[in-house]
Design a protein around this motif. Structure first.
Motif, PDB file in Angstrom:
ATOM      1  N   VAL A  21     -10.916  23.249  26.972  1.00  0.00           N
ATOM      2  CA  VAL A  21     -11.318  24.176  27.755  1.00  0.00           C
ATOM      3  C   VAL A  21     -11.555  23.257  29.038  1.00  0.00           C
ATOM      4  CG1 VAL A  21     -12.854  25.559  26.586  1.00  0.00           C
ATOM      5  CG2 VAL A  21     -13.212  23.651  27.631  1.00  0.00           C
ATOM      6  N   LEU A 150     -13.225  24.968  34.112  1.00  0.00           N
ATOM      7  CA  LEU A 150     -13.838  25.352  32.522  1.00  0.00           C
ATOM      8  C   LEU A 150     -13.079  26.421  32.202  1.00  0.00           C
ATOM      9  CD1 LEU A 150     -15.077  24.879  29.944  1.00  0.00           C
ATOM     10  CD2 LEU A 150     -17.234  25.768  31.491  1.00  0.00           C
ATOM     11  N   VAL A 151     -12.295  26.536  31.025  1.00  0.00           N
ATOM     12  CA  VAL A 151     -11.939  28.004  30.187  1.00  0.00           C
ATOM     13  C   VAL A 151     -13.106  28.834  29.433  1.00  0.00           C
ATOM     14  CG1 VAL A 151     -10.371  29.095  29.751  1.00  0.00           C
ATOM     15  CG2 VAL A 151      -9.712  27.403  31.122  1.00  0.00           C
ATOM     16  N   ARG A 152     -14.056  29.613  29.896  1.00  0.00           N
ATOM     17  CA  ARG A 152     -14.980  29.890  28.997  1.00  0.00           C
ATOM     18  C   ARG A 152     -14.665  30.599  28.366  1.00  0.00           C
ATOM     19  NH1 ARG A 152     -17.738  33.563  27.304  1.00  0.00           N
ATOM     20  NH2 ARG A 152     -17.546  35.281  28.474  1.00  0.00           N
ATOM     21  N   SER A 153     -13.648  31.216  28.206  1.00  0.00           N
ATOM     22  CA  SER A 153     -12.923  32.640  26.992  1.00  0.00           C
ATOM     23  C   SER A 153     -11.365  32.638  27.380  1.00  0.00           C
ATOM     24  CB  SER A 153     -13.684  33.151  27.251  1.00  0.00           C
ATOM     25  OG  SER A 153     -13.516  34.535  26.651  1.00  0.00           O
ATOM     26  N   ILE A 160     -14.371  29.185  35.210  1.00  0.00           N
ATOM     27  CA  ILE A 160     -15.566  28.384  35.714  1.00  0.00           C
ATOM     28  C   ILE A 160     -14.788  27.694  36.747  1.00  0.00           C
ATOM     29  CG2 ILE A 160     -17.748  27.815  35.788  1.00  0.00           C
ATOM     30  CD1 ILE A 160     -17.161  29.991  33.361  1.00  0.00           C
ATOM     31  N   TRP A 201     -20.302  19.451  21.720  1.00  0.00           N
ATOM     32  CA  TRP A 201     -20.049  20.680  22.896  1.00  0.00           C
ATOM     33  C   TRP A 201     -21.479  20.008  23.522  1.00  0.00           C
ATOM     34  CZ3 TRP A 201     -19.739  23.805  17.603  1.00  0.00           C
ATOM     35  CH2 TRP A 201     -21.484  23.729  16.883  1.00  0.00           C
ATOM     36  N   VAL A 204     -19.647  18.703  26.209  1.00  0.00           N
ATOM     37  CA  VAL A 204     -19.595  19.091  27.208  1.00  0.00           C
ATOM     38  C   VAL A 204     -20.213  19.771  27.989  1.00  0.00           C
ATOM     39  CG1 VAL A 204     -18.652  21.711  27.472  1.00  0.00           C
ATOM     40  CG2 VAL A 204     -17.651  20.170  25.967  1.00  0.00           C
ATOM     41  N   GLY A 205     -21.929  19.991  27.569  1.00  0.00           N
ATOM     42  CA  GLY A 205     -23.228  20.689  28.382  1.00  0.00           C
ATOM     43  C   GLY A 205     -23.328  19.474  29.419  1.00  0.00           C
TER      44      GLY A 205
ATOM     45  N   GLN B 200     -17.074  27.997  21.054  1.00  0.00           N
ATOM     46  CA  GLN B 200     -18.560  27.723  21.098  1.00  0.00           C
ATOM     47  C   GLN B 200     -18.414  26.536  22.268  1.00  0.00           C
ATOM     48  OE1 GLN B 200     -20.054  29.247  18.737  1.00  0.00           O
ATOM     49  NE2 GLN B 200     -21.985  28.442  18.413  1.00  0.00           N
ATOM     50  N   TRP B 201     -17.761  25.248  22.001  1.00  0.00           N
ATOM     51  CA  TRP B 201     -18.017  24.543  23.854  1.00  0.00           C
ATOM     52  C   TRP B 201     -17.651  24.683  24.634  1.00  0.00           C
ATOM     53  CZ3 TRP B 201     -15.045  20.718  19.510  1.00  0.00           C
ATOM     54  CH2 TRP B 201     -14.412  20.879  19.956  1.00  0.00           C
ATOM     55  N   GLY B 202     -16.994  26.373  24.967  1.00  0.00           N
ATOM     56  CA  GLY B 202     -16.673  26.987  26.022  1.00  0.00           C
ATOM     57  C   GLY B 202     -17.968  27.951  26.398  1.00  0.00           C
ATOM     58  N   ASN B 203     -18.386  28.971  26.006  1.00  0.00           N
ATOM     59  CA  ASN B 203     -19.492  28.923  25.728  1.00  0.00           C
ATOM     60  C   ASN B 203     -21.041  28.018  26.200  1.00  0.00           C
ATOM     61  OD1 ASN B 203     -19.195  31.806  25.659  1.00  0.00           O
ATOM     62  ND2 ASN B 203     -18.342  30.828  23.217  1.00  0.00           N
ATOM     63  N   VAL B 204     -20.861  27.030  26.339  1.00  0.00           N
ATOM     64  CA  VAL B 204     -22.256  25.856  26.270  1.00  0.00           C
ATOM     65  C   VAL B 204     -21.827  25.585  27.450  1.00  0.00           C
ATOM     66  CG1 VAL B 204     -23.310  23.428  25.376  1.00  0.00           C
ATOM     67  CG2 VAL B 204     -21.887  25.157  23.662  1.00  0.00           C
ATOM     68  N   GLY B 206     -20.338  27.273  29.951  1.00  0.00           N
ATOM     69  CA  GLY B 206     -20.620  28.208  30.653  1.00  0.00           C
ATOM     70  C   GLY B 206     -22.129  28.600  31.076  1.00  0.00           C
TER      71      GLY B 206
END
Lengths: 306, 306
Positions: A21, A150-153, A160, A201, A204-205, B200-204, B206
Motif C-alpha cells: 500500500v 497510500l493505495v487505500r483501495s 492518497i 496496521w 501504518v497508522g 485493513q491497513w490500507g483503510n487505517v 486512509g
C-alpha cells in the motif's frame, strides 16, 4: 510541442509496515525517456539504452501502459518512445514502474493533459501487470505523484498522496544479486496472525501520522514490519547487518525496498543519509558483493520534464 | 483543592478498520465522578450510583487504576471516589474505561499533576485489565486524551493523539441486549488472510490521512472492516439494517462500537447525525427492541473538570 524528455524516478514500495500500500518517490535515481508525437498511429519503442528489454510494444511495460491509456482516447497521431534505463530491472526500486509512469505521463503532456497525474496511475498499472503479473500501484503511484503515496483501495482505486517532511532522505543500497519478484512473493504466507496484523496496521497508522505531523521519530518507530520482512529478508545477503548498520548510523528505520533485493533506510538530513550510505557500502565491500547505492531526498513531484 | 468533580466520557473503540488500535472520545455521553483527597491513606470507593458494581477497591476498575497509579508515587494522603454511572456496563462505549480514566485523572489533578494525560493511560489500562482480562488502551486513551487516538504499539506503549475535524459527529445506538466481551472475542479468528489484512491497513492509513486533511469523504471510504465486523455483527440484532439505514441517511461510515453491541455512525454535521439517530431509532422501535441513543460531537479534551 511534439517531443518531450523526461526524468522517470525510482521508487521505494512497501516501506516496512505498508506492504502493498505505501510507496515513496526518489529524486536522483531514475531513468530518462523521450516521448515523441508522430503522424503514424500506434505506439513504437524505438530505442532502449542500458537494458536488454523487448522493443515490441505489447511486451514492453512502457508500451503496454501507453496502449492502455490510448485505448481510452480518440487520437489521430502516434507516439515513439526512447528509453534510457539507469534503474536495473529486478532491483526492487521500481524499474518497470518508472518506464510505465514515464510513458503515460509523456503522452498525456503531448496530448494537452487530458488526464490528471492521479488518473494516469490506472494506465501505468497495466505496465506493472505485464512486468509481474500483478497490476499493483505501490510503485507507479509515487512515480507519478511524487512524495509518499497510500493505495487505500484497488476496487475502486483510491490513492492518497502525502507530502514528505522536507528533511527526510532515503539511502538505498542494491546488492547485485538476482531476486525474482516471483521468488520474493513465493515465500509469503497467505495467512497472518491477527496479532501481527494489528501491530502492522498500528504502524501504518503511525507512519501516516508521522508524515503529516513531520514527526521524524514517529516515522522511525513506525518503520517496522511484522509480516513480510522476516520471511523475505533471508533471501537478501547481509540484510540483517545492513539494517543494523543503518540504524547504528542514525537511520530512522530500514527495511526491504519493494520485493528486494534493495534495502532502504530513511533518515533526517542528508549528512546522516550519506553516512549511512558509507556504512552500508563498507558492509558490502567487506562481503565482496557488488552493489549500487543511492542517496536521495524525497521527490515531491514524481515524473518531470527535463 | 481537595475535591474535584469530573465528566468521564464514553468512547468508541476500533472504528471499523482500526481493530484494537483506534478510538475516539464522545462529548455528551459519559459518567460523573467525584474524587476527594483525604487524610486516611489508600483508595476507597465510597459511592456508586446507577450501576451494580463492586465497592471493593481491588475489584473496581476505578480503584484498580488508582492503585496502579499510586504505587508509582509517594503520597501521604488517600482518596475517596464517588461514581455516578450513566454509561451502561457492556454497552461497547467504554464504560469501564470512563471510570478508570476518571479515577487516575482526578487523583493526578489533586496531586498537582505529577503525570501528563498521556502518562496516565498506562495506569487506566490496569482498570481495563480487571474489566476484560486485557490491558487494552483503545478506550482509555481517547477517554484521557480526547479526539482520536491511535495505539501504535503496546511494547513500548506508544499512543498518538489526532485532532478530529470540527464538523465530525458520532451517532451511537445501544441495543439493550447483553453481549459479553468474552463472547465478542471468542468469535474472532486468530489468523486472517494476508489479502484482508492489506485492505485493513490500507483503510487505517486512509482514515488517519482523512483525519489530518479533514477529508470527510476519505474518512468515510476508510471506515470499512474486512476482518472483525463480518464475524461479530451476527451477534448484534439488526446490525445490517441499522448500518444500511445510517448510510442511507448520510453517514460517512458505520460499524460496531468497541466489541458491541453498540453501533456507531460518523457523519458531517449535527443535522445529519440527528437524522441518523432518528432513523436508527425507527429501526429498533419497529423491532420492539429497547435501545439508548447518543448524538455527540467529538470531544477534543477527554475527561474534564465540571
Amino acid at each position: 510541442m511534439t517531443e518531450i524528455k523526461l526524468f522517470c524516478p525510482a521508487t521505494i514500495a512497501n516501506l516496512s509496515c505498508g506492504f502493498d500500500v505505501l510507496g515513496l518517490c526518489l529524486d536522483n535515481a531514475g531513468d530518462e525517456m523521450i516521448v515523441r508525437k508522430v503522424e503514424q498511429k500506434g505506439v513504437r519503442i524505438t530505442k532502449i539504452i542500458g537494458a536488454d528489454l523487448p522493443l515490441e510494444t505489447d511486451k514492453n511495460v512502457a508500451g503496454v501502459a501507453a496502449l492502455a491509456m490510448l485505448a481510452t482516447l480518440e487520437v489521430d497521431c502516434g507516439f515513439e518512445i526512447e528509453i534510457y534505463k539507469h534503474i536495473k530491472a529486478g532491483s526492487g526500486i521500481g524499474s518497470s514502474a518508472a518506464s510505465a509512469a514515464g510513458a503515460v505521463f509523456g503522452i498525456n503532456e503531448l496530448l494537452g493533459k487530458p488526464y490528471s497525474r492521479k488518473d494516469l496511475v490506472q494506465f501505468a498499472m497495466q505496465g506493472e501487470k505485464l512486468a509481474s503479473g500483478n497490476a499493483h500501484a505501490d510503485n507507479v503511484a509515487p512515480a507519478l505523484l511524487g512524495g509518499f503515496t497510500l493505495v487505500r483501495s484497488y476496487h475502486p482505486l483510491d490513492i492518497i498522496r502525502i507530502d514528505s517532511p522536507e528533511e527526510l532522505f532515503a539511502t538505498v543500497v542494491h546488492p547485485q544479486i538476482e531476486l525474482k519478484t516471483s521468488d520474493a512473493r513465493s515465500v509469503l504466507k497467505q495467512t497472518v496472525s491477527l496479532k501481527s496484523a494489528i501491530m502492522q496496521w498500528g504502524n501504518v497508522g503511525g507512519l501516516i501520522a508521522g508524515l503529516y505531523t513531520k514527526d521524524y521519530d514517529l516515522i522511525g518507530r513506525s518503520l517496522h514490519d511484522e509480516i513480510v520482512e522476516p520471511l523475505r529478508s533471508v533471501l537478501i545477503p547481509g540484510f540483517d547487518l545492513i539494517k543494523q548498520t543503518a540504524l547504528e548510523n542514525g537511520a530512522l528505520g530500514s527495511g526491504i525496498s519493494g520485493s528486494g533485493p534493495s534495502i532502504f533506510a530513511l533518515s533526517r538530513g542528508k549528512n546522516t543519509a550519506d553516512q549511512i550510505a558509507k556504512a552500508m557500502s563498507d558492509v558490502y565491500e567487506k562481503m565482496n558483493l557488488p552493489y549500487e547505492i543511492h542517496v536521495s531526498k524525497i521527490n515531491p513531484d514524481g515524473v518531470r520534464i527535463i
